[in-house]
Design a protein around this motif. Structure first.
Motif, PDB file in Angstrom:
ATOM      1  N   ASP A  61      21.131   0.230   9.171  1.00  0.00           N
ATOM      2  CA  ASP A  61      20.670   1.205   9.567  1.00  0.00           C
ATOM      3  C   ASP A  61      21.005   2.383   9.461  1.00  0.00           C
ATOM      4  N   HIS A  62      23.010   2.489   9.007  1.00  0.00           N
ATOM      5  CA  HIS A  62      23.053   3.961   8.818  1.00  0.00           C
ATOM      6  C   HIS A  62      22.589   5.254   7.924  1.00  0.00           C
ATOM      7  N   ASN A  99      23.344  11.923   5.745  1.00  0.00           N
ATOM      8  CA  ASN A  99      23.842  13.477   6.206  1.00  0.00           C
ATOM      9  C   ASN A  99      25.013  13.287   6.241  1.00  0.00           C
ATOM     10  N   GLU A 100      26.244  12.608   6.589  1.00  0.00           N
ATOM     11  CA  GLU A 100      27.025  12.504   6.033  1.00  0.00           C
ATOM     12  C   GLU A 100      27.614  13.254   4.146  1.00  0.00           C
ATOM     13  N   GLU A 106      29.677  16.288   0.715  1.00  0.00           N
ATOM     14  CA  GLU A 106      29.592  17.669  -0.824  1.00  0.00           C
ATOM     15  C   GLU A 106      29.316  18.763  -0.328  1.00  0.00           C
ATOM     16  N   ALA A 107      28.056  19.341   0.333  1.00  0.00           N
ATOM     17  CA  ALA A 107      27.601  20.821   0.420  1.00  0.00           C
ATOM     18  C   ALA A 107      29.264  21.867   1.077  1.00  0.00           C
ATOM     19  N   ALA A 108      30.319  20.415   1.722  1.00  0.00           N
ATOM     20  CA  ALA A 108      31.366  21.752   2.350  1.00  0.00           C
ATOM     21  C   ALA A 108      32.282  21.218   0.519  1.00  0.00           C
ATOM     22  N   THR A 109      32.541  20.371   0.089  1.00  0.00           N
ATOM     23  CA  THR A 109      33.795  20.442  -0.850  1.00  0.00           C
ATOM     24  C   THR A 109      32.650  20.818  -2.312  1.00  0.00           C
ATOM     25  N   GLU A 114      31.133  14.408  12.898  1.00  0.00           N
ATOM     26  CA  GLU A 114      32.862  13.938  13.070  1.00  0.00           C
ATOM     27  C   GLU A 114      32.948  13.074  11.963  1.00  0.00           C
ATOM     28  N   CYS A 115      32.092  12.446  11.609  1.00  0.00           N
ATOM     29  CA  CYS A 115      32.272  11.853  10.824  1.00  0.00           C
ATOM     30  C   CYS A 115      32.959  11.810   8.968  1.00  0.00           C
TER      31      CYS A 115
END
Length: 323
Positions: free
Chosen positions: A242-243, A250-251, A256-259, A221-222
């Motif tokens: 904690d993120h 994972n974000e 970066e994989a997509a773009t 989602e983010c």
């Protein structure tokens, strides 16, 4: 700018001169998972982000600030395990998940108002952006970064040579710790992009997808919403420490994989926890669950708490006690 601004960037563990990518500073902040009231530990994060935003505005930067509301897909563990948080809230209150989300979204906004926090320019709810999340998963699928297993769609972290760079993860050391938990995963760090095989029979929130009816994993989602409103590369991303090891890691991986663009985000800033006398962090599941309303009952206004948050810098733990 009035001053030369330097920010501590979690990505390389250094203080860096702040130079935005464009004239307008584009800023994404991870918002609340709306299954319960925000506790004062959660709210420390939004006070920090508000101070950061006010520093930018004071320095004559234009700021576009986006914050998400997580109303689906966030499990009690960041690592695709545990119970669905929204369902947990619905069971507790004998309401639908939609009612729970609506009530606690408003409660969260009320808390920010009490703390004199400037609202983001754009609030975006995960359930309003399923289309964007599906499009991003399809993009990853076309590029060969996904696989299906056990009915779910996973992101394949082995396809990236720099997975875990934000957290500086020792992937070998972590391997032993997480490998047994999800038999559908090819690699222990892989994560769910889309659930079709729900762990919960009474899952209310479901949507049609190319992989079957289901709902999104938390991390997608983010990436989908930030890129919709801020573009495929932007300046600032904030959240609690904690993120760092799972959610923000994972974000970065999926974005970066997509773009194919690096860095996806130029500066990452994270605040440390509010801790109690015994050194434990505050949690919604524990007895130490303190809200702004609880502080008000004890005679402390929200602004007293905001002032208390300035007692140490944002990257230090902040020790809380009523004394």
């Amino acid at each position: 700018p009035i001053f030369m601004l330097k920010l501590y960037n979690t990505l390389n563990r250094k203080k860096e001169k702040f130079v935005p990518l464009k004239k307008e500073v584009r800023f994404y902040a991870c918002g609340a998972t709306v299954y319960h009231y925000a506790h004062i530990g959660n709210l420390r994060c939004y006070v920090f982000e508000d101070v950061l935003k006010r520093v930018l505005l004071f320095n004559k930067f234009k700021v576009k600030h986006v914050m998400n509301i997580t109303d689906v897909g966030h499990l009690t563990s960041d690592a695709d395990e545990g119970e669905d948080k929204m369902l947990k809230g619905a069971r507790r209150e004998k309401k639908t998940v939609w009612e729970v989300a609506e009530f606690y979204t408003q409660a969260f906004k009320d808390d920010l108002t009490k703390l004199n926090i400037i609202f983001p320019d754009i609030w975006c709810k995960a359930t309003d952006h399923i289309k964007e999340q599906l499009a991003l998963i399809e993009r990853l699928e076309k590029k060969g970064f996904t696989y299906q297993s056990g009915g779910n769609v996973y992101f394949d972290t082995s396809k990236l040579n720099d997975y875990g760079k934000l957290a500086q993860l020792d992937l070998e050391a972590k391997q032993k710790h997480r490998v047994k938990k999800d038999i559908n995963k090819k690699n222990p760090h892989d994560f769910v992009l889309w659930f079709t095989t729900s762990k919960f029979k009474d899952q209310e929130m479901k949507w049609e997808s190319p992989w079957g009816e289901g709902y999104p994993g938390w991390h997608i989602e983010c990436s989908a919403m930030s890129m919709k409103y801020l573009g495929e590369q932007f300046d600032l991303h904030c959240g609690g420490i904690d993120h760092i090891p799972v959610h923000h890691t994972n974000e970065i991986a999926q974005s970066e994989a997509a773009t194919g663009k690096k860095p996806w985000v130029k500066y990452w800033l994270h605040n440390d926890f509010l801790v109690l006398g015994k050194g434990e962090k505050m949690a919604k599941s524990g007895e130490n669950f303190l809200t702004l309303s609880r502080l008000a009952e004890k005679g402390f206004s929200a602004l007293v708490y905001r002032y208390f948050c300035l007692g140490t810098r944002y990257r230090n733990p902040l020790m809380f006690s009523f004394e």
